[in-house]
Each structure stands twice: as structure tokens, then as C-alpha cells.
Design a protein around this motif. Structure first.
Motif: not given
Length: 252
Positions: A185-193
Motif C-alpha cells: 500500500q502506498a502512503c503519504n502524510d495525508a492518506s494511503c492508497s
């Protein structure tokens, strides 16, 4: 004899003090507690929450310097949709005095950074078989991702967290022969895929190690036991060879 002038002066001073004190009390703001903000949400859709906890006050929510909402007492929430970017929200708490005098008594500030949602990574790839227990899991880079969540499943078991790499590969070592599956799963500081599809299973059958030293009695009457310790790795059977009078080894 009583001096009316003196008496009047004292009365005037007393009345002046009385009304001065009343006027001061009227303009003093009511006590208000700090109103702390929080927020939830991701992907552009957020809810800002706060709780104004005192009487005779109101709260004013500001976004980038402009008021966007005003509330009274109690727990409040404000849903908001944000574009990509960074936004500052300030909650100002005002107290209202007895004559309607308004005083700012507290502020709280939060910053929301709204990043675009990451794309879903590709299906992880692994070798189809492995006999050492060490191998590499890899996947393609996902747009807007700063890290990944990698999960593993053993056989028909449940998914569990394996790691949070920032790159697009992960070196894995297992010690048990089995079939292993992976998803990412891909993530950043706002959300994840969403999670990727599961990888094909990698069938791990670890090559057996050499068994510990074999033991047998030095003297016997023709009927004796031979023993050895368990070998490491994936062992389904042992082959026992023997040599007679220093000759070649043959399978017994």
C-alpha cells in the motif's frame, strides 16, 4: 453642627466608588477556558472539531485569516473540503461581559496539509521458488507516495504488517519452509492508497543442513541403534549410508 457640604462630598465619593466598581464589573469578561481544536479526515475531506466550555462566550473559526464559522457553547464540528496545499485554521474564543463588552480570551491554531492521494502500487513480484529463505520483494513506484506499507501472508493465514519501507523493494529472510504472499500500500502524510493485488506465492523449501554427528556403539553383537540430531531446513527424510571394513559407502 453637621456640615451639609462635607456630608454631600462624602456621599458623592461613595456613590462614585459604587458606580465605578459596578461599571468595572460590567465590562470585565466572563472566565472562558481554552478551546482546543483537532481534525480528522484525509484526501481533501476534513472535519475540524472543538469544544467551547464556558458560559457567555462564542468561538470564531478562521481560515487563512478570514472568519468562516461562528459558534456558541458546546462541542462543535465543521466539515470542509480542501484542495491540495497547506491551510492554517485559527479558533478565537471571545467572552461577553455583562454590558455586552466582547474580549478575546484565547486562540488555538492548527495546520492541515492536504496532499493528493497516492496511487495504488503495482502487484509485488517475488521469485516462484527459493531454497535459502532469503529473497527480495519488489514493486513499482506509486505517484505521490512517501512510504509504503508491506504486508505478508503465510500459507492460508491472515495478512500482517511486515514493514514500512520508503523504497520499492524489501529484503526478506524466513526460517520456515512454506508459501509466502505479499501485498503493498502506498502512503503519504495525508492518506494511503488501497492495497495492491496479492503477489503470486513464493514456495520456500529451505535446503537441509548437515545433520549433527552420528553416534553408534563401538562394540555390539550385531544388533544396535544408530542416532543423529535433527538437521536444519526443510527435511522430509534422511538417507543413511554405511561403510563395511573401510569400503565404499552404500545406502543402508
Amino acid at each position: 453642627m453637621i456640615s451639609y457640604k462635607t456630608g454631600f462630598s462624602r456621599l458623592f465619593i461613595s456613590l462614585f466608588h459604587f458606580f465605578s466598581i459596578k461599571l468595572l464589573i460590567a465590562f470585565l469578561p466572563s472566565v472562558a477556558y481554552a478551546s482546543i481544536m483537532s481534525y480528522s479526515g484525509s484526501g481533501g475531506n476534513y472535519v475540524i472539531n472543538w469544544n467551547c466550555t464556558s458560559n457567555n462566550y462564542f468561538c470564531s473559526l478562521h481560515k487563512d485569516g478570514s472568519e468562516i464559522y461562528r459558534s456558541g457553547s458546546g462541542e462543535k464540528s465543521y466539515p470542509i473540503t480542501l484542495g491540495v496545499g497547506q491551510y492554517e485554521f485559527v479558533l478565537r474564543t471571545y467572552s461577553i461581559g455583562n454590558l455586552g463588552h466582547v474580549s478575546l480570551v484565547d486562540t488555538d491554531t492548527i495546520t492541515i496539509t492536504n496532499l493528493p492521494a497516492p496511487s495504488t502500487p503495482s502487484t509485488p513480484t517475488v521469485p516462484s521458488t527459493n531454497n535459502t529463505g532469503s529473497y527480495t520483494i519488489s514493486w513499482s513506484s506509486a505517484a505521490n507516495a512517501s512510504r509504503y506499507t508491506l504486508e505478508e501472508k503465510v500459507g492460508s493465514g491472515n495478512w500482517y504488517l511486515l514493514g514500512n519501507p520508503t523504497g520499492t523493494s524489501y529484503n526478506r529472510t524466513v526460517t520456515t519452509s512454506n508459501t509466502y504472499y505479499y501485498r503493498v500500500q502506498a502512503c503519504n502524510d495525508a492518506s494511503c492508497s488501497a492495497f495492491s493485488p496479492s503477489s503470486a506465492g513464493i514456495n520456500v523449501a529451505i535446503t537441509p543442513g548437515v545433520p549433527p554427528t552420528i553416534t553408534a556403539p563401538a562394540l555390539h553383537d550385531g544388533d544396535f541403534n544408530i542416532s543423529w540430531g535433527s538437521a536444519s531446513g526443510s527435511v522430509s527424510k534422511y538417507d543413511l549410508d554405511q561403510s563395511f571394513n573401510g569400503g565404499s559407502y552404500t545406502n543402508s
